[in-house]
Design an enzyme around this catalytic site. Structure first.
Site, PDB file in Angstrom:
ATOM      1  N   THR A  29     -14.568 -34.395  28.733  1.00  0.00           N
ATOM      2  CA  THR A  29     -15.420 -34.744  27.860  1.00  0.00           C
ATOM      3  C   THR A  29     -16.493 -35.865  28.723  1.00  0.00           C
ATOM      4  O   THR A  29     -15.945 -37.088  28.816  1.00  0.00           O
ATOM      5  CB  THR A  29     -15.264 -35.020  26.557  1.00  0.00           C
ATOM      6  N   ARG A  48     -22.367 -42.824  13.558  1.00  0.00           N
ATOM      7  CA  ARG A  48     -22.658 -42.059  12.456  1.00  0.00           C
ATOM      8  C   ARG A  48     -22.495 -42.893  11.203  1.00  0.00           C
ATOM      9  O   ARG A  48     -21.437 -43.556  10.978  1.00  0.00           O
ATOM     10  CB  ARG A  48     -21.480 -41.150  12.552  1.00  0.00           C
ATOM     11  N   ARG A  80     -23.584 -35.344  17.622  1.00  0.00           N
ATOM     12  CA  ARG A  80     -22.986 -36.642  17.266  1.00  0.00           C
ATOM     13  C   ARG A  80     -23.066 -37.557  18.209  1.00  0.00           C
ATOM     14  O   ARG A  80     -22.593 -38.865  18.014  1.00  0.00           O
ATOM     15  CB  ARG A  80     -21.247 -36.176  17.213  1.00  0.00           C
ATOM     16  N   LYS A 128     -17.599 -31.008  29.872  1.00  0.00           N
ATOM     17  CA  LYS A 128     -17.943 -30.828  28.550  1.00  0.00           C
ATOM     18  C   LYS A 128     -18.950 -31.777  28.114  1.00  0.00           C
ATOM     19  O   LYS A 128     -18.724 -33.014  28.303  1.00  0.00           O
ATOM     20  CB  LYS A 128     -17.058 -30.528  27.603  1.00  0.00           C
ATOM     21  N   SER A 160      -8.046 -32.492  21.219  1.00  0.00           N
ATOM     22  CA  SER A 160      -8.416 -33.378  21.663  1.00  0.00           C
ATOM     23  C   SER A 160      -7.518 -34.672  21.733  1.00  0.00           C
ATOM     24  O   SER A 160      -6.237 -34.871  21.636  1.00  0.00           O
ATOM     25  CB  SER A 160      -9.091 -33.912  20.609  1.00  0.00           C
ATOM     26  N   HIS A 172     -22.186 -32.482  21.679  1.00  0.00           N
ATOM     27  CA  HIS A 172     -21.200 -33.090  21.156  1.00  0.00           C
ATOM     28  C   HIS A 172     -21.628 -32.764  19.652  1.00  0.00           C
ATOM     29  O   HIS A 172     -21.149 -33.429  18.553  1.00  0.00           O
ATOM     30  CB  HIS A 172     -21.122 -34.377  21.314  1.00  0.00           C
ATOM     31  N   TYR A 194     -16.781 -37.274   7.992  1.00  0.00           N
ATOM     32  CA  TYR A 194     -16.548 -37.438   9.229  1.00  0.00           C
ATOM     33  C   TYR A 194     -17.076 -36.044  10.054  1.00  0.00           C
ATOM     34  O   TYR A 194     -17.556 -36.190  11.214  1.00  0.00           O
ATOM     35  CB  TYR A 194     -15.027 -37.675   9.619  1.00  0.00           C
ATOM     36  N   GLN A 202      -8.113 -31.729  26.357  1.00  0.00           N
ATOM     37  CA  GLN A 202      -9.347 -32.385  26.518  1.00  0.00           C
ATOM     38  C   GLN A 202      -8.923 -33.952  26.677  1.00  0.00           C
ATOM     39  O   GLN A 202      -8.494 -34.557  25.825  1.00  0.00           O
ATOM     40  CB  GLN A 202     -10.329 -32.388  25.279  1.00  0.00           C
ATOM     41  N   TYR A 257     -10.942 -37.993  27.187  1.00  0.00           N
ATOM     42  CA  TYR A 257     -12.057 -38.627  27.327  1.00  0.00           C
ATOM     43  C   TYR A 257     -12.218 -39.402  28.638  1.00  0.00           C
ATOM     44  O   TYR A 257     -10.866 -39.557  29.342  1.00  0.00           O
ATOM     45  CB  TYR A 257     -12.291 -39.579  26.248  1.00  0.00           C
TER      46      TYR A 257
HETATM   47  C1  FMN Z   1     -15.175 -34.029  13.561  1.00  0.00           C
HETATM   48  C2  FMN Z   1     -15.373 -33.726  15.013  1.00  0.00           C
HETATM   49  C3  FMN Z   1     -14.681 -34.258  16.007  1.00  0.00           C
HETATM   50  C4  FMN Z   1     -14.814 -34.209  17.272  1.00  0.00           C
HETATM   51  N1  FMN Z   1     -13.943 -34.868  18.160  1.00  0.00           N
HETATM   52  C5  FMN Z   1     -14.221 -34.542  19.599  1.00  0.00           C
HETATM   53  C6  FMN Z   1     -13.214 -35.072  20.383  1.00  0.00           C
HETATM   54  O1  FMN Z   1     -12.010 -35.666  20.199  1.00  0.00           O
HETATM   55  N2  FMN Z   1     -13.260 -34.771  21.698  1.00  0.00           N
HETATM   56  C7  FMN Z   1     -14.462 -33.918  22.257  1.00  0.00           C
HETATM   57  O2  FMN Z   1     -14.572 -33.918  23.170  1.00  0.00           O
HETATM   58  N3  FMN Z   1     -15.364 -33.356  21.093  1.00  0.00           N
HETATM   59  C8  FMN Z   1     -14.982 -33.713  19.810  1.00  0.00           C
HETATM   60  N4  FMN Z   1     -15.880 -33.182  19.001  1.00  0.00           N
HETATM   61  C9  FMN Z   1     -17.194 -32.378  19.377  1.00  0.00           C
HETATM   62  C10 FMN Z   1     -16.735 -30.813  19.620  1.00  0.00           C
HETATM   63  O3  FMN Z   1     -15.599 -30.732  20.505  1.00  0.00           O
HETATM   64  C11 FMN Z   1     -17.857 -29.883  19.743  1.00  0.00           C
HETATM   65  O4  FMN Z   1     -18.591 -30.375  20.878  1.00  0.00           O
HETATM   66  C12 FMN Z   1     -18.724 -29.864  18.506  1.00  0.00           C
HETATM   67  O5  FMN Z   1     -17.957 -29.896  17.412  1.00  0.00           O
HETATM   68  C13 FMN Z   1     -19.485 -28.435  18.427  1.00  0.00           C
HETATM   69  O6  FMN Z   1     -20.469 -28.337  17.403  1.00  0.00           O
HETATM   70  P1  FMN Z   1     -20.070 -27.551  15.940  1.00  0.00           P
HETATM   71  O7  FMN Z   1     -19.131 -28.648  15.475  1.00  0.00           O
HETATM   72  O8  FMN Z   1     -21.574 -27.365  15.671  1.00  0.00           O
HETATM   73  O9  FMN Z   1     -19.510 -26.242  16.382  1.00  0.00           O
HETATM   74  C14 FMN Z   1     -15.973 -33.525  17.732  1.00  0.00           C
HETATM   75  C15 FMN Z   1     -16.715 -32.708  16.738  1.00  0.00           C
HETATM   76  C16 FMN Z   1     -16.509 -32.895  15.324  1.00  0.00           C
HETATM   77  C17 FMN Z   1     -17.407 -32.111  14.337  1.00  0.00           C
END
Ligand code: FMN
Length: 388
Positions: free
Chosen positions: A156, A165, A279, A252, A107, A276, A25, A128, A130
């Site tokens: 976000t 994914r 993702r 964000k 989150s 993100h 994940y 944060q 959504y």
């Molecule tokens: C497992 C996972 C879950 C995430 N969940 C959220 C989330 O709930 N809300 C959000 O705004 N971003 C989420 N993100 C994005 C992160 O806030 C962030 O933008 C991202 O992890 C940055 O990249 P990095 O993991 O390479 O540092 C998630 C990222 C990952 C890896």
């Protein structure tokens, strides 16, 4: 205790310790994962200028993000399901962050609730949200964050619809994990993780179950998630969401100069240049590539932050030298958390801080505020030479 000298060491331990479903994940981007990979590999294309014979005593990495003191320009990014990477994960990560003097961002999709994290920490954290359709739920979520004394709201804006994914679909990702023959076979090899998880009551989406209409049990959560995100989000709606919060607001998920200009006009205090963590839109450019043009367009109007791809203090330095006023780490802290709980997050922060501080010194700078593009060697065409 293994010798840990870099974030990659924490990742190796994390992979052994945490069920495959949750490792996958985190360690995944959408579709082909091109953007996920390039977020990190593009940092490697930037090189550093070595300088010598500059007094390097009394160095400083402390600065401010949205007016708040930080011991280095690094915050913990909001990461959903953090409490599945380690029992009580959000609380442990928030504790490590507050001791280190950097912001923790909780989150919406956390396992520990806003109230739970507030009760178990001393300093304010960031929350944060959504962009969801249900006004009533949004207002209540924001009110709960106010009541918990959160000191910034991160909205976000890059997830109106979810990027696919493959691994999550194939693994049948859920929190807590559904017990199938395959998941049970894997869980049987993760005994310490399982024993800690059995000792906590925090195993469901703490901000949602029991708070959102029609979601009283976790089984209905996946349908709620699919339906709850606001596909009709526009800038008027973002303005409205901004108006719900009196303190600093951070938008964000901005990756385009035109969007950055719009964001600077809705009264936000900062934007995060982010895809993100690769993702969402696979095929989009890495955040670090987009940073300069966004800083140039709006850097004098709004604070510009960056995330996606940061795995070292050198990456942080490069982002700051390119004009970001702050950065966020997502996976880098998750590796630490999954590997060894609060201690692991502290280790991740210490590692990044040491790399930032030493690199700054070797670049001939004593203060993080003095870093600029002159510390970098930027390859020609780094920002892209695209047909209009
Ligand atoms: C497992 C996972 C879950 C995430 N969940 C959220 C989330 O709930 N809300 C959000 O705004 N971003 C989420 N993100 C994005 C992160 O806030 C962030 O933008 C991202 O992890 C940055 O990249 P990095 O993991 O390479 O540092 C998630 C990222 C990952 C890896």
């Amino acid at each position: 205790m293994p010798v840990i000298t870099e974030i990659e060491d924490l990742k190796r331990i994390y992979k052994r310790r945490v069920p495959k479903m949750f490792y996958d994940y985190a360690e995944t981007g959408s579709w082909t994962e091109q953007t996920f990979r390039e977020n990190s590999s593009d940092f490697d294309k930037l090189r550093l200028r070595q300088r010598i014979a500059v007094d390097m005593t009394g160095r400083n990495t402390a600065t401010k993000m949205v007016g708040q003191d930080v011991s280095m320009p690094v915050a913990l990014a909001p990461v959903g399901l953090t409490g599945m990477q380690h029992a009580d994960g959000e609380i442990l990560a928030a504790k490590a962050a507050e001791k280190f003097g950097v912001p923790f961002t909780l989150s919406t999709m956390s396992i520990c609730s806003i109230e739970d994290v507030a009760e178990n920490t001393e300093k304010p954290f960031w929350f944060q949200v959504y962009t969801l359709k249900d006004d009533d739920f949004m207002r209540r979520l924001v009110d709960r964050a106010k009541a918990a004394n959160c000191s910034a709201l991160v909205i976000t804006v890059d997830l109106q619809i979810m990027g696919q994914r493959h691994k999550d679909l194939k693994n049948g990702l859920s929190a807590p994990p559904k017990l199938t023959l395959r998941s049970m076979a894997n869980l049987a090899t993760k005994v310490p993780w399982g024993l800690e998880m059995l000792q906590t009551k925090r195993r469901f989406f703490g901000n949602i179950v029991g708070h959102a209409k029609g979601v009283s049990d976790p089984a209905s959560l996946s349908s709620w998630t699919a339906e709850a995100f606001d596909h009709s989000l526009d800038w008027e709606r973002i303005k409205f969401l901004r108006s719900l919060w009196d303190g600093p607001v951070i938008l964000k998920g901005i990756l385009d100069v035109e969007d950055a200009k719009m964001a600077a006009n809705v009264g936000a205090d900062a934007i995060v240049v982010s895809n993100h963590g690769g993702r969402q839109l696979d095929g989009a450019l890495s955040s670090i590539r987009m940073l300069s043009s966004i800083v140039e367009a709006v850097g004098d109007k709004i604070e510009v932050h960056l995330d996606s791809g940061i795995r070292s203090g050198q990456d942080v330095l490069k982002a700051i030298a390119m004009g970001a006023k702050g950065t966020y780490i997502g996976r880098a802290f998750v590796y630490g958390l999954g590997a060894m709980g609060e201690k692991g997050v502290t280790k991740a922060l210490e590692t990044i801080h040491k790399e930032l501080d030493t690199t700054m010194a070797l670049c001939g700078r004593r203060d993080v505020h003095d870093l600029d593009r002159s510390n970098l060697l930027i390859p020609k065409g780094f920002e892209g030479d695209w047909v209009e």
